[in-house]
Write a protein that holds these residues in place. Sequence first.
Motif, PDB file in Angstrom:
ATOM      1  N   ARG A   1       0.828  -1.204   0.000  1.00 19.79           N
ATOM      2  CA  ARG A   1       0.000   0.000   0.000  1.00 19.79           C
ATOM      3  C   ARG A   1       0.864   1.257   0.000  1.00 19.79           C
ATOM      4  O   ARG A   1       0.436   2.322  -0.404  1.00 19.79           O
ATOM      5  CB  ARG A   1      -0.964   0.002   1.174  1.00 19.79           C
TER       6      ARG A   1
ATOM      7  N   ASP B   1       1.637   9.109  -0.170  1.00 21.46           N
ATOM      8  CA  ASP B   1       1.327  10.370   0.514  1.00 21.46           C
ATOM      9  C   ASP B   1       2.261  11.510   0.125  1.00 21.46           C
ATOM     10  O   ASP B   1       1.981  12.660   0.405  1.00 21.46           O
ATOM     11  CB  ASP B   1       1.405  10.198   2.047  1.00 21.46           C
TER      12      ASP B   1
ATOM     13  N   HIS C   1       3.404   7.122  11.595  1.00 17.11           N
ATOM     14  CA  HIS C   1       2.987   7.276  10.203  1.00 17.11           C
ATOM     15  C   HIS C   1       2.258   6.045   9.665  1.00 17.11           C
ATOM     16  O   HIS C   1       1.213   6.152   9.052  1.00 17.11           O
ATOM     17  CB  HIS C   1       4.209   7.594   9.326  1.00 17.11           C
TER      18      HIS C   1
ATOM     19  N   ILE D   1       1.261   3.104  11.384  1.00 21.57           N
ATOM     20  CA  ILE D   1       0.243   2.442  12.178  1.00 21.57           C
ATOM     21  C   ILE D   1      -0.905   3.393  12.473  1.00 21.57           C
ATOM     22  O   ILE D   1      -2.058   3.088  12.241  1.00 21.57           O
ATOM     23  CB  ILE D   1       0.867   1.875  13.464  1.00 21.57           C
ATOM     24  N   LYS D   2      -0.537   4.588  12.916  1.00 23.90           N
ATOM     25  CA  LYS D   2      -1.607   5.516  13.265  1.00 23.90           C
ATOM     26  C   LYS D   2      -1.983   6.435  12.114  1.00 23.90           C
ATOM     27  O   LYS D   2      -2.951   7.169  12.191  1.00 23.90           O
ATOM     28  CB  LYS D   2      -1.190   6.349  14.471  1.00 23.90           C
ATOM     29  N   GLY D   3      -1.168   6.423  11.056  1.00 24.74           N
ATOM     30  CA  GLY D   3      -1.512   7.252   9.906  1.00 24.74           C
ATOM     31  C   GLY D   3      -1.314   8.733  10.130  1.00 24.74           C
ATOM     32  O   GLY D   3      -2.012   9.551   9.555  1.00 24.74           O
ATOM     33  N   ARG D   4      -0.387   9.067  11.009  1.00 26.14           N
ATOM     34  CA  ARG D   4      -0.144  10.488  11.242  1.00 26.14           C
ATOM     35  C   ARG D   4       1.269  10.836  10.821  1.00 26.14           C
ATOM     36  O   ARG D   4       2.214  10.513  11.527  1.00 26.14           O
ATOM     37  CB  ARG D   4      -0.282  10.800  12.736  1.00 26.14           C
TER      38      ARG D   4
ATOM     39  N   MET E   1      -6.906   5.141  10.764  1.00 28.50           N
ATOM     40  CA  MET E   1      -6.239   4.289  11.735  1.00 28.50           C
ATOM     41  C   MET E   1      -5.723   5.070  12.928  1.00 28.50           C
ATOM     42  O   MET E   1      -4.547   5.025  13.259  1.00 28.50           O
ATOM     43  CB  MET E   1      -5.121   3.500  11.053  1.00 28.50           C
ATOM     44  N   GLY E   2      -6.608   5.782  13.569  1.00 29.13           N
ATOM     45  CA  GLY E   2      -6.256   6.379  14.853  1.00 29.13           C
ATOM     46  C   GLY E   2      -6.305   5.277  15.891  1.00 29.13           C
ATOM     47  O   GLY E   2      -6.634   4.131  15.575  1.00 29.13           O
TER      48      GLY E   2
ATOM     49  N   ILE F   1      -7.945   1.581  15.253  1.00 31.97           N
ATOM     50  CA  ILE F   1      -7.206   0.326  15.421  1.00 31.97           C
ATOM     51  C   ILE F   1      -7.917  -0.557  16.433  1.00 31.97           C
ATOM     52  O   ILE F   1      -8.111  -1.746  16.219  1.00 31.97           O
ATOM     53  CB  ILE F   1      -5.743   0.604  15.856  1.00 31.97           C
TER      54      ILE F   1
ATOM     55  N   THR G   1      -3.305   5.462   4.841  1.00 33.80           N
ATOM     56  CA  THR G   1      -3.920   5.540   6.162  1.00 33.80           C
ATOM     57  C   THR G   1      -3.976   6.992   6.584  1.00 33.80           C
ATOM     58  O   THR G   1      -3.218   7.820   6.084  1.00 33.80           O
ATOM     59  CB  THR G   1      -3.073   4.797   7.209  1.00 33.80           C
ATOM     60  N   SER G   2      -4.859   7.287   7.492  1.00 36.25           N
ATOM     61  CA  SER G   2      -4.799   8.605   8.102  1.00 36.25           C
ATOM     62  C   SER G   2      -5.187   8.440   9.556  1.00 36.25           C
ATOM     63  O   SER G   2      -5.548   7.345   9.987  1.00 36.25           O
ATOM     64  CB  SER G   2      -5.726   9.577   7.386  1.00 36.25           C
ATOM     65  N   GLY G   3      -5.121   9.509  10.280  1.00 36.07           N
ATOM     66  CA  GLY G   3      -5.414   9.439  11.706  1.00 36.07           C
ATOM     67  C   GLY G   3      -6.915   9.370  11.944  1.00 36.07           C
ATOM     68  O   GLY G   3      -7.712   9.191  11.035  1.00 36.07           O
TER      69      GLY G   3
END
Lengths: 614, 127, 296
Positions: free
Chosen positions: A5, A63, A82, A84-87, B35-36, B40, B67-69
Motif C-alpha cells: 500500500r 502520501d 505514520h 500504524i496511526k496514519g499520522r 487508523m487512529g 485500530i 492511512t490517516s489518523g
Amino acid sequence: MGRFRANLMVCAGSGCVATKSLKVKEAFEEELQKRGLEKEIDVVLTGCNGFCAQGPIITVHPDEIFYEKIQVEDVPYLVEEHFIKGRPVEKFMYKEPTEKITIPSMHEIPFFKHQVLRVLRNKGIIDPEKIEDYITRDGYLASAKAVTAMTPEEIIKVVKDSGIRGRGGAGFPTGVKWESCARMVSDQKYMCCNGDEGDPGAFMDRSIMEADPHAVIEGMIIGAKAIGATKGYIYVRAEYPLAVHRLQLAIDAATEAGLLGKNILNSGFDFDLEIYQGAGAFVCGESTALMFSIEGRRGMPRLTPPRSTEAGLWGKPTVLNNVETLAAIPQIILNGADWFKSLGTEKSTGTKVFSLTGAINNTGLVEVPMGMTIRQIVYDIGGGVPGARRGRKFKAVQMGGPSGGCIPESLIDTPVTFEDIQKTGAIMGSGGMVFMDNSNCMVGMAKFFLEFTTDESCGKCPPCRVGTKIMLDKLSDLTEGRGKEGDIEILEELSYDIIEGSLCGLGQSAPNPVLTTIQYFRDEYESHIKDKWCKVGVCRKLTTFFINEKVCTGCGACMRACPSKAIIGEKKKPHRIIQEVCIQCRTCYDTCRFQSIIIGPADYKGDPMALLKE
Amino acid sequence: MPRLTIDDLKKIKEEHKATFAVREGGCRAKITVHMGTCGIAAGARTIMTALMDEMAKADVKDVIVTTSGCAGLCSREPMATVEIAGSPPVKYVELNEKKIKEIFDEHILKGNVVEKYAMVVGSETTY
Amino acid sequence: MADDIKILVVDDEPVVIKSCKRILEAEGYNIDGASGGREAIIAMEQKPYDFVITDLKMPEVDGITLIKWIKKSRPDTGVLIITGYPSQETIKDALELGIIDYVPKPFTPVVLMDVVARAIEWKQRTLPAEAKKKEEEFPPSMMAELDRMISSYKDKPGSLIPVLQRAQEIVGYLPPIVQKRISRGLNIPAAEVHGVVSFYSFFTMKPRGDHIIKVCLGTACYVKGIEEVLEKIKENLHIGVGEITEDRKFSLEAVRCLGACGLAPVMVVDHDTHSAVTPKKVMQIIDEYKTVGAKA
C-alpha cells in the motif's frame, strides 16, 4: 507479486549513504517486520535525491511525505506514527529555512517545486539496482526503437534537431559530433562516456550514474547505433565507487536481458560495454587525454586535429559524450526534438542539471530549464545564503570549476545558458555552482584554483606547467602581504600567455578564475597590495581583528571559541582581543552573532572604530 | 532474466505499473483507512488486511490505499474514505471484512456507491 | 635507567615544583623547574627534556600555548599536565594537542609516580615503530596472487591501469619490486609502468597506514573551511599530506572533490564518509579508528 500500500523510498546516493541511510533502511525493515507491516509497506533504495544537505532522506508514497535527517533511533516512532496511526510526523519534515514553516509534501518544497525533471526524472522513484523498475518507466523503449526501427541518419536528425549541446563543458552540439563520426569509414568505432567528473564542486554525473545507470547505458546504445560503434567504454573516476558498482550491475542485467551485448533485441546489432576506472588525474576529463588513459598510458592531451571523431581511441573514430548528455538522449528519441526544445532558449535548449554547493541554504542537485537566472537559482531554489541575520549575503557564484570564473552579484540576473555565461568570462562547465558569500576572499579563491591547476597540469606544455606556477607564487605573495604595485598587470599578462601557448582546454582555461576575479573584484586585489588588508579576514597576514565595543554584548561566545585564548573580558561587558596572542584565525568573526568583530589591515594601530567608516 | 523482446518490455511495464502508481501518484481511486487509536481498537487493521487481499486478487493497478489518523467519529469506527478521481469522497462507517470487500467490488471496481454503508458523501469543510 | 630521564616541571606555584622534585628525584629522575611558560621555553632551548609536566592555568604564556610550542619545536618531548581544573573541556583541548596523560591537582605522590612511569613505558613502546620501517618483505602468497592477477590481463590491450589498481589493492602500494613484476608480466617497459604510476594521483609508491584518511580539497569543501580541518589533522598526527604516522596507523591523503559537496566539508576514513567536519570534531572522528584494527 504481493501488493504494497505504500512505498518508503530511502535515498542511497553517496551523500545519504555517508549519513548512514543504509542503516536507516535496515532499521525500517526490522521495525516494519516487528509490526507485521512488511507485506504492506515496501522499503526501496533509490539513487540520489539531490537534496544532499538534508540527508538521510526518506520519501513516503503515495502520501508524498518528505522526511529529512532521519536517524536509526527515529525509526520506531516514525513507523508507529505514520504507518500504524496514519499520522505523518511533522518534526521530521522539511522546514523552510527563512520562515521555519514545515512543509510535508515533496512537491511543495521550493527546492523541488521549481525543478523540471527530465534527466533526473527517475531519481527517487526507481531502485537503480533493478532493471524492471527502469523498464516500467519506459526504459529501453527508446533504444529498442533506435536499434530496430530507425536508421542512423534518422537518429542523428532527431538529436541534431533537438539542439542538445554537450553537458560536459564546452557545449558542442551532440548531433553534429555524432554525424561527423558516423561519416567516417572504419572497421571499428567506439562509443564512450565521460564520467570523469573532475570539476570540484560538481557531482551531477555521479548522481546520475548512481540514480539512473540504465539511462546512461541506453543513451550509449542509441549513440552506438547512430555512429556504427560496436564497442564502448564508460570512464568513471576512481573516487566514485558506488557509481561503478551500480553501472556494473546495470550492464550485467541489461546484457542478460539481451538489451545490450550481442544481437540486441534480435536486431543483429551488437554493442559491448565496459567500465573503465580512472586513476585520479583531472586532465583525463579532456577527451584526448581520457582516451590515452583508457589505452593504459599517461593521460596527456594531444594536438587536434585530427579530432577524436576521426581518430580517437586506438586511432579509431570515437565519440565521447558526457554522462548527462547521454542520459538525456532516450527521452529525446521517445518524445521527439520539439518536446526537448520546448524548454530552454533558442541556442541552449532543454534542461540542465546543476549542483548547488558552498554558501547556500539548499545544497544539492537540481534540474531546471536553461535560461533561468542566477537570481532564481539562488533565491527560489537555493533558499538564499545562510547566515543572513549575521550579515552574510550573496557575493559571487563560481561556475565551470578550475576552467571557469566567478560571476559577481552585479550580474545576478544573467540567464544561465551556454552563451550568456560565457559572456561573463565564466563557462557553463558541467554545471557545478559554488556559491560564495561576503566572508569569502576572492584573491584566496583565485589562489585555490591556481593551486588546483598547478597540481593537475600534466606538464606537457611549458606555458601551462611553468606559467601557472609563477601565477600561483604571485598570488601567494598577494595573500601573504608581499604584493607589489604592478602585480595585477603581471598576472593578467601571464594569463594571456598561458591561454595562447597551451594545447588543451585545461591550460587554455586555467587563468579564467584569476581573470574573472580581477575583472570583477579588482578592488580586493588592490587592497591586498596597497593597504595590506584582506577586508574579509581570510588572509591571516593581512588582518587585525578588533571587537566593536559599542556592539559587543559580552556574551562570551568568541572567548570560548578562540583557540589561542586571545579574548578577554567580563560577562556582559565588551570583550577585548589581545593582539600579541591573536593568530588571526577568524574564529571570533565566524562565531559572533552580533557582527561586533571589526577586521582591519595588517598591524593596524589606529582606532578600530575609524575602520567602520571605510 | 531471459532475453527480452520489445513486447516483453511492455509486459514488464504493465506488471509493475501498480507499484509505480503508488510512487508517481497517478491513480484512479484512493482508499483511506482511518487508523487512529480508536480505529485500530475497533479493528481497522483487519479492514486494511482485507483490502490489501482484495487489491491483490483483483489485480488493480490504479488504486492506492493509504492511512490517516482518527476521523473524529470514534463511535462509528472502523471507517474508510473512498475517493474516485473526479467524484466527491465517500465515507463508510462501522466496517467489517465483509463490508469492505463489498465496497471494493461495487464502488472501486464498478463505480457504484454502496449507499447502505455510506455515512456521508463529500468531505467536511476544512476552513 | 631512571637517572637518564630528564623532566621539566612547569608551575606558577613554587610549592608544586618543590613537591614534584621531592617525589620524583627520590625515584631517580632528573628534575628541573620553571615558573611559567616563558621560563619553560627558555629552559628547553638550553637542553633537551624527555618529559614536561606543566600546569595549564598560568599568567602570561599559559600551558596550552606552551604545549603548542613543544609540539611544534620539540616534538620528541612528551607532555604531561597537572591541572586543578580537570573540566572536560580543558582536558579535551589538551588531549587534542597530543599530551600523554594528566595529573589532577591536588595529587598524592603515588599518583604522580604512577603517571610518570606509565608515560615512560608508553614512550618506549612507540619507539620500535622506527625499527619496523626497514626493508619491506612480502609474503609469498601475496606475490603469487599478484602474478595470477597480472597473467589474467596479459593479452588485453590497455590493461596497465586496471592491473596497477588491482595490484595496489593486493599489496597496498606500488613499490619498485611490484612495478617490475608488472612490467615483466605484461611485457611493458618498466619505465612506462613507472611513468603511469607517477602520473596518476591514485597510485602511491609509499606504504599506507592501517587507516587511510582522505581529505577533500574540492571547491565546496574549501569554501566551507576544509583547510583548518586539514591543519588540525596534520598538527595532531604530526604528518603531512602523503605521509604515514610513525605507528603506521594512519596515512593522510588529499583528494580532489569526492562529489559529496552537499555535505561539505568532507573527509573519508577508509570507506566511511564523514560530513560537515569541523576542526573541533575531526580528531574525535579519527580517534575512533585508533582502537579499530586494519581495514578489511
